[in-house]
Design a protein around this motif. Structure first.
Motif, PDB file in Angstrom:
ATOM      1  N   ALA A 175     -22.377 -44.401 -96.896  1.00 28.77           N
ATOM      2  CA  ALA A 175     -21.545 -45.055 -97.907  1.00 28.77           C
ATOM      3  C   ALA A 175     -22.391 -45.545 -99.076  1.00 28.77           C
ATOM      4  O   ALA A 175     -22.084 -46.566 -99.696  1.00 28.77           O
ATOM      5  CB  ALA A 175     -20.771 -46.216 -97.289  1.00 28.77           C
ATOM      6  N   GLY A 176     -23.474 -44.833 -99.357  1.00 27.67           N
ATOM      7  CA  GLY A 176     -24.315 -45.186-100.491  1.00 27.67           C
ATOM      8  C   GLY A 176     -23.704 -44.723-101.793  1.00 27.67           C
ATOM      9  O   GLY A 176     -22.510 -44.382-101.869  1.00 27.67           O
ATOM     10  N   THR A 177     -24.529 -44.659-102.836  1.00 22.92           N
ATOM     11  CA  THR A 177     -24.053 -44.291-104.167  1.00 22.92           C
ATOM     12  C   THR A 177     -23.444 -42.892-104.176  1.00 22.92           C
ATOM     13  O   THR A 177     -22.350 -42.679-104.702  1.00 22.92           O
ATOM     14  CB  THR A 177     -25.211 -44.351-105.184  1.00 22.92           C
ATOM     15  OG1 THR A 177     -25.794 -45.652-105.154  1.00 22.92           O
ATOM     16  CG2 THR A 177     -24.718 -44.061-106.578  1.00 22.92           C
ATOM     17  N   VAL A 178     -24.154 -41.932-103.564  1.00 24.77           N
ATOM     18  CA  VAL A 178     -23.662 -40.549-103.552  1.00 24.77           C
ATOM     19  C   VAL A 178     -22.423 -40.419-102.692  1.00 24.77           C
ATOM     20  O   VAL A 178     -21.417 -39.822-103.104  1.00 24.77           O
ATOM     21  CB  VAL A 178     -24.764 -39.588-103.066  1.00 24.77           C
ATOM     22  CG1 VAL A 178     -24.197 -38.188-102.858  1.00 24.77           C
ATOM     23  CG2 VAL A 178     -25.912 -39.536-104.059  1.00 24.77           C
ATOM     24  N   GLY A 179     -22.446 -40.992-101.482  1.00 23.46           N
ATOM     25  CA  GLY A 179     -21.304 -40.901-100.582  1.00 23.46           C
ATOM     26  C   GLY A 179     -20.043 -41.490-101.184  1.00 23.46           C
ATOM     27  O   GLY A 179     -18.951 -40.906-101.080  1.00 23.46           O
ATOM     28  N   THR A 180     -20.191 -42.637-101.840  1.00 24.26           N
ATOM     29  CA  THR A 180     -19.041 -43.288-102.461  1.00 24.26           C
ATOM     30  C   THR A 180     -18.499 -42.469-103.625  1.00 24.26           C
ATOM     31  O   THR A 180     -17.284 -42.306-103.784  1.00 24.26           O
ATOM     32  CB  THR A 180     -19.427 -44.696-102.956  1.00 24.26           C
ATOM     33  OG1 THR A 180     -19.933 -45.460-101.867  1.00 24.26           O
ATOM     34  CG2 THR A 180     -18.227 -45.417-103.545  1.00 24.26           C
ATOM     35  N   PHE A 181     -19.402 -41.942-104.461  1.00 18.59           N
ATOM     36  CA  PHE A 181     -18.994 -41.144-105.621  1.00 18.59           C
ATOM     37  C   PHE A 181     -18.266 -39.873-105.172  1.00 18.59           C
ATOM     38  O   PHE A 181     -17.233 -39.504-105.728  1.00 18.59           O
ATOM     39  CB  PHE A 181     -20.214 -40.791-106.459  1.00 18.59           C
ATOM     40  CG  PHE A 181     -19.886 -40.186-107.795  1.00 18.59           C
ATOM     41  CD1 PHE A 181     -19.510 -40.993-108.857  1.00 18.59           C
ATOM     42  CD2 PHE A 181     -19.957 -38.820-107.994  1.00 18.59           C
ATOM     43  CE1 PHE A 181     -19.204 -40.439-110.102  1.00 18.59           C
ATOM     44  CE2 PHE A 181     -19.659 -38.257-109.230  1.00 18.59           C
ATOM     45  CZ  PHE A 181     -19.273 -39.072-110.288  1.00 18.59           C
ATOM     46  N   VAL A 182     -18.806 -39.222-104.133  1.00 18.79           N
ATOM     47  CA  VAL A 182     -18.173 -38.008-103.605  1.00 18.79           C
ATOM     48  C   VAL A 182     -16.813 -38.336-103.007  1.00 18.79           C
ATOM     49  O   VAL A 182     -15.830 -37.606-103.222  1.00 18.79           O
ATOM     50  CB  VAL A 182     -19.090 -37.338-102.564  1.00 18.79           C
ATOM     51  CG1 VAL A 182     -18.345 -36.216-101.842  1.00 18.79           C
ATOM     52  CG2 VAL A 182     -20.350 -36.793-103.220  1.00 18.79           C
ATOM     53  N   ALA A 183     -16.736 -39.433-102.254  1.00 13.68           N
ATOM     54  CA  ALA A 183     -15.468 -39.844-101.640  1.00 13.68           C
ATOM     55  C   ALA A 183     -14.405 -40.099-102.702  1.00 13.68           C
ATOM     56  O   ALA A 183     -13.241 -39.701-102.557  1.00 13.68           O
ATOM     57  CB  ALA A 183     -15.681 -41.093-100.790  1.00 13.68           C
ATOM     58  N   ASP A 184     -14.801 -40.772-103.783  1.00  8.74           N
ATOM     59  CA  ASP A 184     -13.872 -41.063-104.877  1.00  8.74           C
ATOM     60  C   ASP A 184     -13.318 -39.773-105.471  1.00  8.74           C
ATOM     61  O   ASP A 184     -12.109 -39.634-105.718  1.00  8.74           O
ATOM     62  CB  ASP A 184     -14.614 -41.866-105.947  1.00  8.74           C
ATOM     63  CG  ASP A 184     -13.675 -42.581-106.900  1.00  8.74           C
ATOM     64  OD1 ASP A 184     -12.446 -42.479-106.711  1.00  8.74           O
ATOM     65  OD2 ASP A 184     -14.156 -43.229-107.837  1.00  8.74           O
ATOM     66  N   THR A 185     -14.204 -38.789-105.682  1.00  6.47           N
ATOM     67  CA  THR A 185     -13.788 -37.510-106.259  1.00  6.47           C
ATOM     68  C   THR A 185     -12.871 -36.744-105.312  1.00  6.47           C
ATOM     69  O   THR A 185     -11.858 -36.168-105.737  1.00  6.47           O
ATOM     70  CB  THR A 185     -15.022 -36.652-106.592  1.00  6.47           C
ATOM     71  OG1 THR A 185     -15.914 -37.402-107.424  1.00  6.47           O
ATOM     72  CG2 THR A 185     -14.620 -35.375-107.316  1.00  6.47           C
ATOM     73  N   LEU A 186     -13.217 -36.751-104.022  1.00 11.76           N
ATOM     74  CA  LEU A 186     -12.403 -36.031-103.030  1.00 11.76           C
ATOM     75  C   LEU A 186     -11.029 -36.665-102.872  1.00 11.76           C
ATOM     76  O   LEU A 186     -10.016 -35.963-102.738  1.00 11.76           O
ATOM     77  CB  LEU A 186     -13.133 -36.004-101.689  1.00 11.76           C
ATOM     78  CG  LEU A 186     -14.385 -35.120-101.624  1.00 11.76           C
ATOM     79  CD1 LEU A 186     -15.150 -35.384-100.335  1.00 11.76           C
ATOM     80  CD2 LEU A 186     -14.016 -33.646-101.713  1.00 11.76           C
ATOM     81  N   CYS A 187     -10.969 -37.985-102.888  1.00 11.06           N
ATOM     82  CA  CYS A 187      -9.676 -38.667-102.779  1.00 11.06           C
ATOM     83  C   CYS A 187      -8.792 -38.370-103.982  1.00 11.06           C
ATOM     84  O   CYS A 187      -7.581 -38.191-103.850  1.00 11.06           O
ATOM     85  CB  CYS A 187      -9.883 -40.173-102.632  1.00 11.06           C
ATOM     86  SG  CYS A 187     -10.502 -40.674-101.017  1.00 11.06           S
ATOM     87  N   ALA A 188      -9.411 -38.302-105.168  1.00 10.69           N
ATOM     88  CA  ALA A 188      -8.657 -37.970-106.377  1.00 10.69           C
ATOM     89  C   ALA A 188      -8.065 -36.570-106.292  1.00 10.69           C
ATOM     90  O   ALA A 188      -7.038 -36.276-106.912  1.00 10.69           O
ATOM     91  CB  ALA A 188      -9.558 -38.087-107.601  1.00 10.69           C
ATOM     92  N   ALA A 189      -8.717 -35.695-105.486  1.00 11.60           N
ATOM     93  CA  ALA A 189      -8.218 -34.334-105.277  1.00 11.60           C
ATOM     94  C   ALA A 189      -7.281 -34.250-104.067  1.00 11.60           C
ATOM     95  O   ALA A 189      -6.986 -33.160-103.582  1.00 11.60           O
ATOM     96  CB  ALA A 189      -9.391 -33.377-105.102  1.00 11.60           C
TER      97      ALA A 189
ATOM     98  N   VAL B  76      -9.846 -44.773 -98.413  1.00 17.82           N
ATOM     99  CA  VAL B  76     -10.423 -43.986 -97.328  1.00 17.82           C
ATOM    100  C   VAL B  76     -10.387 -44.781 -96.031  1.00 17.82           C
ATOM    101  O   VAL B  76     -10.255 -46.006 -96.034  1.00 17.82           O
ATOM    102  CB  VAL B  76     -11.897 -43.599 -97.627  1.00 17.82           C
ATOM    103  CG1 VAL B  76     -11.994 -42.713 -98.843  1.00 17.82           C
ATOM    104  CG2 VAL B  76     -12.757 -44.839 -97.799  1.00 17.82           C
ATOM    105  N   GLN B  77     -10.531 -44.058 -94.919  1.00 15.45           N
ATOM    106  CA  GLN B  77     -10.736 -44.713 -93.627  1.00 15.45           C
ATOM    107  C   GLN B  77     -12.233 -44.938 -93.452  1.00 15.45           C
ATOM    108  O   GLN B  77     -13.036 -44.070 -93.799  1.00 15.45           O
ATOM    109  CB  GLN B  77     -10.213 -43.842 -92.487  1.00 15.45           C
ATOM    110  CG  GLN B  77     -10.429 -44.447 -91.103  1.00 15.45           C
ATOM    111  CD  GLN B  77     -10.025 -43.503 -89.980  1.00 15.45           C
ATOM    112  OE1 GLN B  77      -9.514 -42.405 -90.238  1.00 15.45           O
ATOM    113  NE2 GLN B  77     -10.245 -43.906 -88.748  1.00 15.45           N
ATOM    114  N   THR B  78     -12.625 -46.085 -92.941  1.00 16.46           N
ATOM    115  CA  THR B  78     -14.047 -46.371 -92.737  1.00 16.46           C
ATOM    116  C   THR B  78     -14.322 -46.699 -91.284  1.00 16.46           C
ATOM    117  O   THR B  78     -13.486 -47.312 -90.599  1.00 16.46           O
ATOM    118  CB  THR B  78     -14.511 -47.549 -93.624  1.00 16.46           C
ATOM    119  OG1 THR B  78     -13.773 -48.726 -93.272  1.00 16.46           O
ATOM    120  CG2 THR B  78     -14.318 -47.242 -95.094  1.00 16.46           C
TER     121      THR B  78
END
Length: 446
Positions: A8-22, A45-47
């Motif tokens: 859930a770091g910077t990359v994981g969060t950024f990717v999650a945000d993009t995937l959720c938007a899709a 997201v589920q955590t």
């Protein structure tokens, strides 16, 4: 799609945000409860709090039914073990981020195959590759790797008077390990055919191994009389990876690095690269490095502010083109005003790469090339798919070209008599408008 992200770091969060938007269903695993709480405040997201190497946690996250698992924690070993476990537990595809470039070096050991991971990604290497592609020197264009780096895609402009100029493609007698995939006149891009005549001013896309592409390079371009000069500010992981890519070309490359220990590392691990001990944020040291004579100045330090400052200085000193790493999105609007010609965000680079892998059916990855008119795809060949039923010469591939086939450890350019088999990985060039006709050939009939 159901997607599990480890980290859930910077990359994981950024990717999650993009995937959720899709509109994908995303679950994030991390050992830090506070990190997960920050994600929950931003993204739907589920955590799950726990270790990515714990099979019970992975089971709870739903990897058994996951379409893709992305291991992007800050630790290479956790990423590889977590992705390997997820693959063994039933995830359809698994991707692991790695920091150590040695894990990508197939000449020493194939970690990807050993751990049964579908793809190892280096954020630093991908970012460096993005910079290399954007250099834009006339005569040397985008470079891209597919099939774990074993297949190279390189775009060259055809110069007047070379061997290929005015020659029909069928008569060019290219070696078996390389193929012309696309031909573009700057306005229209099309799949190359045997009847095409190569002409000066066109751009051709070559597909094959590095060895074979190097052999045919001179068919399309003369040797340049003056070397293109590139100066890289910052010898960190991105700067190092960029130098590794550029040293394979005919560039004059220098790295400006302030840490003497890192300078020693760079000089020992880079061939034909000039390593300069100096601080790129100091104008006097930039002048001593003759930055003003550079065709391209690329700032790759670890701080956005330093990259912007030394980029502005390089522009004032006379460098022709300024490129920079900029991680903070709020800086994007001011870069052009400050004279930065091209900026790369590492997070956006890896997100685009991952989004290209979030595909259904046989598609492993999908990228647009040729100005968006064409696509290059990595495709998995399934049992009982139509593509396996006849030799290539008997298949109706409308405006499409199978450029390479990967069979376990072997990469080759197929011939007309070759038969594609289940388990192969195919590198396919296709015009965008024909994708819906081509993809079903790789899907099982049942």
């Amino acid at each position: 799609m159901n997607i599990v992200i480890m980290g859930a770091g910077t990359v994981g969060t950024f990717v999650a945000d993009t995937l959720c938007a899709a509109q994908h269903n995303v679950t994030i695993i991390d050992q830090s409860r506070s990190a997960l709480q920050q994600v929950e405040e931003r993204v739907d997201v589920q955590t799950i709090c726990g270790s990515a190497c714990d099979s019970a946690i992975l089971f709870q996250a739903g990897v058994l039914g996951a379409d893709i698992c992305l291991a992007v924690t800050s630790q290479d070993e956790v990423n590889m073990v977590g992705a390997s476990l997820a693959k063994a537990m039933g995830s359809r595809r698994c991707v692991a981020r790695v920091f150590n470039h040695a894990y990508l070096n197939l000449s020493t050991f194939d970690y990807q195959r050993h751990f049964h991971i579908d793809r190892l990604l280096s954020l630093e290497h991908l970012t460096a590759l993005e910079l290399a592609k954007a250099i834009g020197e006339p005569g040397l264009f985008a470079v891209e790797n597919f099939a774990r780096g074993e297949v190279l895609i390189q775009v060259l402009n055809v110069q007047s008077g070379v061997k290929a100029d005015g020659v029909q493609l069928r008569n060019l007698k290219l070696p078996s390990g390389v193929r012309v995939g696309l031909i573009s006149d700057g306005q229209h891009t099309s799949i190359a055919g045997a009847d095409n005549v190569i002409k000066a001013g066109q751009m051709v896309t070559l597909i094959g191994t590095q060895e074979h592409i190097d052999k045919v390079h001179r068919m399309f371009q003369h040797k340049r009389s003056e070397r293109f000069r590139v100066i890289i500010a910052g010898g960190g992981d991105i700067g190092f990876n960029l130098a590794r890519i550029l040293q394979k070309k005919e560039y004059s490359v220098a790295i400006l690095e302030s840490d003497p220990v890192r300078c020693d590392f760079l000089s020992r691990n880079l061939d034909s690269i000039t390593v300069l001990h100096g601080d790129a944020t100091r104008r006097t040291e930039m002048e001593e490095a003759r930055v003003g004579k550079a065709d391209v100045f690329i700032a790759t330090t670890g701080r956005d502010e330093d990259n912007i400052v030394c980029g502005v200085e390089a522009k004032e000193l006379g460098a022709s083109r300024i490129m920079s790493i900029v991680r903070r999105p709020d800086y994007a609007n001011v870069l052009e005003k400050l004279g930065i010609d091209f900026a790369v965000s590492p997070r956006e680079v890896i997100t685009r790469q991952i989004m290209g892998m979030v595909q259904t059916g046989p598609i492993i990855s999908h990228s647009e090339i040729g100005g968006g008119n064409s696509s290059i795809l990595e495709l998995e060949v399934f049992e009982d798919s139509p593509i396996t039923k006849a030799p290539l010469k008997d298949l109706k591939l409308k405006q499409a070209l199978i450029a390479a086939v990967v069979k376990e450890d072997c990469v080759r350019v197929p011939g007309a008599e070759d038969l594609i088999q289940a388990g192969d990985t195919v590198i396919l060039l296709c015009e965008q408008e024909n994708l819906n006709e081509i993809i079903p050939l790789f899907k099982p009939q049942n």
